[in-house]
Design a protein around this motif. Structure first.
Motif, mmCIF file in Angstrom:
data_model
loop_
_atom_site.group_PDB
_atom_site.id
_atom_site.type_symbol
_atom_site.label_atom_id
_atom_site.label_comp_id
_atom_site.label_asym_id
_atom_site.label_seq_id
_atom_site.Cartn_x
_atom_site.Cartn_y
_atom_site.Cartn_z
ATOM 1 N N GLY A 1 0.789 -1.223 0.000
ATOM 2 C CA GLY A 1 0.000 0.000 0.000
ATOM 3 C C GLY A 1 0.821 1.273 0.000
ATOM 4 N N ARG A 2 2.150 1.151 -0.034
ATOM 5 C CA ARG A 2 3.018 2.320 -0.002
ATOM 6 C C ARG A 2 2.504 3.358 1.016
ATOM 7 N NH1 ARG A 2 4.948 6.142 -5.062
ATOM 8 N NH2 ARG A 2 6.238 7.457 -3.771
ATOM 9 N N PRO A 3 2.608 3.020 2.305
ATOM 10 C CA PRO A 3 1.952 3.828 3.342
ATOM 11 C C PRO A 3 2.414 5.288 3.343
ATOM 12 C CG PRO A 3 2.857 1.801 4.266
ATOM 13 C CD PRO A 3 3.342 1.887 2.858
ATOM 14 N N ASP A 4 1.472 6.186 3.696
ATOM 15 C CA ASP A 4 1.739 7.626 3.743
ATOM 16 C C ASP A 4 2.745 7.961 4.836
ATOM 17 O OD1 ASP A 4 -0.348 7.940 1.874
ATOM 18 O OD2 ASP A 4 -1.830 8.089 3.471
ATOM 19 N N ILE A 5 2.538 7.341 6.001
ATOM 20 C CA ILE A 5 3.322 7.695 7.182
ATOM 21 C C ILE A 5 3.719 6.417 7.919
ATOM 22 C CG2 ILE A 5 3.238 8.900 9.410
ATOM 23 C CD1 ILE A 5 1.045 10.733 8.124
ATOM 24 N N VAL A 6 5.019 6.234 8.110
ATOM 25 C CA VAL A 6 5.515 5.019 8.757
ATOM 26 C C VAL A 6 6.338 5.384 9.994
ATOM 27 C CG1 VAL A 6 6.951 2.955 8.487
ATOM 28 C CG2 VAL A 6 5.588 3.774 6.565
ATOM 29 N N LEU A 7 5.897 4.913 11.160
ATOM 30 C CA LEU A 7 6.634 5.157 12.400
ATOM 31 C C LEU A 7 7.345 3.865 12.781
ATOM 32 C CD1 LEU A 7 3.572 6.723 12.807
ATOM 33 C CD2 LEU A 7 5.026 7.795 14.517
ATOM 34 N N LYS B 1 -8.159 -2.786 2.039
ATOM 35 C CA LYS B 1 -8.402 -3.844 3.014
ATOM 36 C C LYS B 1 -7.285 -4.894 2.934
ATOM 37 C CE LYS B 1 -12.829 -4.957 3.262
ATOM 38 N NZ LYS B 1 -14.020 -5.714 2.780
ATOM 39 N N ARG B 2 -6.953 -5.300 1.692
ATOM 40 C CA ARG B 2 -5.879 -6.291 1.509
ATOM 41 C C ARG B 2 -4.554 -5.781 2.064
ATOM 42 N NH1 ARG B 2 -7.519 -7.029 -3.804
ATOM 43 N NH2 ARG B 2 -5.763 -5.771 -4.489
ATOM 44 N N ASN B 3 -4.255 -4.513 1.793
ATOM 45 C CA ASN B 3 -2.993 -3.942 2.278
ATOM 46 C C ASN B 3 -2.932 -3.931 3.801
ATOM 47 O OD1 ASN B 3 -1.958 -3.464 -0.281
ATOM 48 N ND2 ASN B 3 -2.833 -1.411 -0.398
ATOM 49 N N ALA B 4 -4.029 -3.531 4.438
ATOM 50 C CA ALA B 4 -4.053 -3.476 5.906
ATOM 51 C C ALA B 4 -3.851 -4.875 6.489
ATOM 52 C CB ALA B 4 -5.364 -2.859 6.397
ATOM 53 N N ILE B 5 -4.495 -5.871 5.890
ATOM 54 C CA ILE B 5 -4.343 -7.245 6.368
ATOM 55 C C ILE B 5 -2.888 -7.694 6.220
ATOM 56 C CG2 ILE B 5 -4.933 -9.669 5.878
ATOM 57 C CD1 ILE B 5 -7.789 -8.636 5.178
ATOM 58 N N ARG C 1 -0.690 -5.983 8.824
ATOM 59 C CA ARG C 1 -0.885 -6.542 10.174
ATOM 60 C C ARG C 1 -0.194 -7.888 10.295
ATOM 61 N NH1 ARG C 1 -6.463 -3.960 9.850
ATOM 62 N NH2 ARG C 1 -6.129 -2.089 11.098
ATOM 63 N N ARG C 2 -0.249 -8.668 9.224
ATOM 64 C CA ARG C 2 0.452 -9.971 9.244
ATOM 65 C C ARG C 2 1.947 -9.785 9.414
ATOM 66 N NH1 ARG C 2 -2.846 -12.738 4.770
ATOM 67 N NH2 ARG C 2 -4.562 -13.547 5.989
ATOM 68 N N LEU C 3 2.463 -8.668 8.883
ATOM 69 C CA LEU C 3 3.896 -8.383 9.013
ATOM 70 C C LEU C 3 4.217 -7.765 10.372
ATOM 71 C CD1 LEU C 3 4.511 -6.895 5.445
ATOM 72 C CD2 LEU C 3 5.438 -9.048 6.313
ATOM 73 N N GLY C 4 3.191 -7.616 11.211
ATOM 74 C CA GLY C 4 3.426 -7.124 12.564
ATOM 75 C C GLY C 4 3.266 -5.628 12.756
ATOM 76 N N TRP C 5 2.671 -4.966 11.764
ATOM 77 C CA TRP C 5 2.460 -3.517 11.881
ATOM 78 C C TRP C 5 1.125 -3.217 12.530
ATOM 79 C CZ3 TRP C 5 6.168 0.036 10.678
ATOM 80 C CH2 TRP C 5 7.249 -0.425 9.914
ATOM 81 N N HIS C 6 1.113 -2.132 13.333
ATOM 82 C CA HIS C 6 -0.124 -1.572 13.858
ATOM 83 C C HIS C 6 -0.595 -0.565 12.808
ATOM 84 C CE1 HIS C 6 -2.958 0.317 16.513
ATOM 85 N NE2 HIS C 6 -2.250 1.414 16.655
ATOM 86 N N VAL C 7 -1.833 -0.720 12.321
ATOM 87 C CA VAL C 7 -2.317 0.120 11.223
ATOM 88 C C VAL C 7 -3.419 1.062 11.708
ATOM 89 C CG1 VAL C 7 -3.375 0.135 8.921
ATOM 90 C CG2 VAL C 7 -1.764 -1.677 9.535
ATOM 91 N N ILE C 8 -3.227 2.356 11.501
ATOM 92 C CA ILE C 8 -4.225 3.366 11.865
ATOM 93 C C ILE C 8 -4.743 4.008 10.582
ATOM 94 C CG2 ILE C 8 -4.651 5.539 13.100
ATOM 95 C CD1 ILE C 8 -2.214 4.892 14.857
ATOM 96 N N THR C 9 -6.065 4.024 10.406
ATOM 97 C CA THR C 9 -6.654 4.698 9.253
ATOM 98 C C THR C 9 -7.319 5.986 9.718
ATOM 99 O OG1 THR C 9 -7.051 2.595 8.143
ATOM 100 C CG2 THR C 9 -8.313 4.479 7.360
ATOM 101 N N VAL C 10 -6.959 7.082 9.051
ATOM 102 C CA VAL C 10 -7.526 8.386 9.379
ATOM 103 C C VAL C 10 -8.407 8.816 8.221
ATOM 104 C CG1 VAL C 10 -6.993 10.786 9.954
ATOM 105 C CG2 VAL C 10 -5.410 8.967 10.622
ATOM 106 N N TRP C 11 -9.680 9.143 8.514
ATOM 107 C CA TRP C 11 -10.600 9.580 7.458
ATOM 108 C C TRP C 11 -10.667 11.089 7.413
ATOM 109 C CZ3 TRP C 11 -11.955 6.272 3.874
ATOM 110 C CH2 TRP C 11 -11.941 4.902 4.180
ATOM 111 N N ASP C 12 -10.639 11.592 6.190
ATOM 112 C CA ASP C 12 -10.653 13.035 5.954
ATOM 113 C C ASP C 12 -11.830 13.731 6.663
ATOM 114 O OD1 ASP C 12 -9.993 15.470 4.902
ATOM 115 O OD2 ASP C 12 -10.874 15.085 2.930
#
Ligand SMILES: [Zn+2]
Length: 140
Positions: free
Chosen positions: A48-54, A99-103, A106-117
């Motif tokens: 998903g080429r995430p916008d923000i990665v911490l 949805k696929r990207n978030a799954i 998460r499988r790779l161990g990332w905590h995923v936060i979605t922010v809606w405009d």
């Protein structure tokens, strides 16, 4: 007028036109920055080429426009009146990909936060607090 932009500047500009680095993204980034949270932008090589990665908090933040990412039940996600089948397929594909990207993340161990405009617009302070709290709950 002479073309004073370098190739790189121009491609940055075009990138923004295509939807990179939108106003809501900038708002979220500036808050994270002020909260002392360090992040990387548009990381390639992650689903998903995430916008923000911490990296330190193993957390990814997606800032989603309600229309393009089909925010369920949101008035901003209403389909246009013409070309309905085109738009509904295109936007359903986007939502499915999200949805696929978030799954996968998460499988790779990332905590995923979605922010809606829409939420960011309606109550920016509350939404930004929610994001920071959610990040801080992830141990360093
Ligand atoms: Zn929305």
């Amino acid at each position: 007028m002479p073309d004073v932009m370098s190739k790189e500047q121009r491609s940055n500009l075009m990138g923004r036109v295509r939807g990179r680095d939108t106003a809501p993204e900038r708002l979220v980034r500036s808050l994270l920055h002020r909260a002392g949270l360090r992040f990387r932008k548009n990381v390639t090589g992650l689903p998903g080429r995430p916008d923000i990665v911490l990296t330190r908090h193993r957390t990814i933040v997606f800032v989603h426009g309600c229309f393009w990412h089909r925010h369920s039940g949101c008035t901003l996600a209403k389909l246009p009146g013409t070309n309905v089948s085109f738009w509904s397929k295109k936007l359903a594909d986007n939502a499915e990909r999200d949805k696929r990207n978030a799954i996968a993340l998460r499988r790779l161990g990332w905590h995923v936060i979605t922010v809606w405009d829409c939420r960011l617009r309606r109550s920016p302070q509350a939404e930004l607090r929610r994001i920071v709290n959610s990040i801080r709950r992830q141990a360093e």
